[in-house]
Design an enzyme around this catalytic site. Sequence first.
Site, mmCIF file in Angstrom:
data_model
loop_
_atom_site.group_PDB
_atom_site.id
_atom_site.type_symbol
_atom_site.label_atom_id
_atom_site.label_comp_id
_atom_site.label_asym_id
_atom_site.label_seq_id
_atom_site.Cartn_x
_atom_site.Cartn_y
_atom_site.Cartn_z
ATOM 1 N N SER A 1 0.838 -1.196 0.000
ATOM 2 C CA SER A 1 0.000 0.000 0.000
ATOM 3 C C SER A 1 0.867 1.237 0.000
ATOM 4 C CB SER A 1 -0.899 0.013 1.235
ATOM 5 O OG SER A 1 -1.644 1.199 1.310
ATOM 6 N N ASP A 2 0.383 2.276 -0.655
ATOM 7 C CA ASP A 2 1.047 3.569 -0.638
ATOM 8 C C ASP A 2 0.057 4.580 -0.104
ATOM 9 O OD1 ASP A 2 3.840 3.340 -1.976
ATOM 10 O OD2 ASP A 2 2.508 2.016 -3.079
ATOM 11 N N THR A 3 0.412 5.140 1.030
ATOM 12 C CA THR A 3 -0.514 5.878 1.870
ATOM 13 C C THR A 3 0.247 7.007 2.546
ATOM 14 O OG1 THR A 3 -1.748 3.845 2.295
ATOM 15 C CG2 THR A 3 -2.087 5.638 3.848
ATOM 16 N N VAL A 4 -0.475 8.067 2.903
ATOM 17 C CA VAL A 4 0.103 9.099 3.759
ATOM 18 C C VAL A 4 -0.763 9.244 4.999
ATOM 19 C CG1 VAL A 4 1.299 10.401 1.969
ATOM 20 C CG2 VAL A 4 -1.095 10.916 2.441
ATOM 21 N N SER B 1 -5.087 7.855 0.846
ATOM 22 C CA SER B 1 -4.269 6.867 0.143
ATOM 23 C C SER B 1 -4.771 6.583 -1.254
ATOM 24 C CB SER B 1 -4.278 5.562 0.948
ATOM 25 O OG SER B 1 -3.643 4.518 0.256
#
Length: 523
Positions: free
Chosen positions: A341-344, A361
Amino acid sequence: MAPTSPSVYARRGVVCTSHPLAASAGLRILQAGGNAADAAIATAACLPVLEPCSNGLGSDAFALIWDGTTLHGLNGSGRAPAAASADALRERGLTEVPLFGWDAVTVPGMVRAWADVHARFGRLPFADVLAPAIEYAEQGAPVPPMVAWGWGRGVRAAEDRLAAQPDPACAHFAALFGPAPEVGELRAFPAMAATLRAIADSHGEDFYSGDLATRIVAFAEQTGGLLAASDLADHRSQWVEPISARYRDHEVWEIPPNGQGIAALLALTILDGLPAEQVADWHVQVEAVKLALADTHAVVADPDVVDVPAAELLSAAHADRRRALIGDVAVAPDPVDPRASDTVYLCATDDDGMMVSFIQSNFHGFGSQVVVPDTGISLQNRGSGFSLVPGHPNELAGGKRPFHTIIPGFLARGGEAVGPYGVMGGHMQAQGHVQVALHTVDGRLDPQAALDRPRWFWDAATGRVLVEDRADPAVVASLRERGHDVAIAEHPAVFGRGQAIWRTAGGYVAGSESRADGVPMGW
């Protein structure tokens, strides 16, 4: 990777996230008279510009907001297009929802979430809150090391996929995000700046029912997407009652399903019945998390569509049954899909006591790789979180929300707020929430130290336990002796990138872990 700095102490407020320029934008808003909600939105709006490999203007979002007396939850996840169906994908021979292209796209909920949080809690004008993001998009910002790594990884993966499998829906990806930047390189996004300005001027409405919505729908119609004007116009965020579990003398709070926060709560409920010296054993922690994730993936889906037994999952009787399965050797629960996953994640606090835990995200890499031309809008691939197994609670259906991995967390003690925290990174998030809570409550560590402790990650697809290269060799050897398949992770990104802010007698203390580029910004 050793801790690089002590926790930051501040009297009036703090903003934490994975990119220092985004955190500084939130701090600017606090210093201009905004509150924690304003600061969180300002920070969130900067992150699609500054860290586009982790989130975009077409992302989803969730928030937990302590207003000084009460904790509020916001579910900003979007639904599948009304025309979507599992049968249609199965008829094409698919056994799972693709990660890329229009099939993976659900209604983007993030922009509406910004607007709804602001409408309920904001203090400054919405346009002022989004001004720093517009400035970064117009003038550019230098790319820090971890973002450059993630950006390069995502661009290379997209180039390889599209070279092998051209997709007209993704034809504008390279023009927006390529080539991958070098560390320190300045990147600007003029089209994204114009879109952010339209969002700011309309309080988000343009994205769902104005010119931006028209352009999104027109592109979907031209390139095979099912997203319709009514799907966007009908989207609403949902204010929800947060759910919690006790661990020792603290309470950990999460957003209820359709997210995986309940997995962190179940794991902590299992561990709460064991003595601290036993819980300190990584084997016990791993086994508790494995059981919690297996249960979560079996039953969690959109509660508006199916009955999710949240109370039963968090009951003492269920925790007792699951705890009894933890023995001296590793067990293998039913595997789940731990897609990367690519998330902030970000959190913000102010001098009135408001605290915000906020996460947004794409899901995987740059999301679906669908880019709406001349808008800077990259769309998430949250639809890939659906199941195509007939009858599964999380089976894809039109108007349904998928299982979500992104979860904001919040810690309290005796009903009094301690503060917001989160660890981004797919199925690492629930595991990271558990580990940071344990380091904070049992270890009595401050935020920076708790975030920087060595971590483990159970990879459910392989059954392997990944550990950091700085983990205690004796602990790693013990895991192997007890039946775990253990490997040293090649990159620290697999262990998430977290932030935390705790309230103190004199203000706040905050940490932003060394696995990311961010640093806490306080005043």
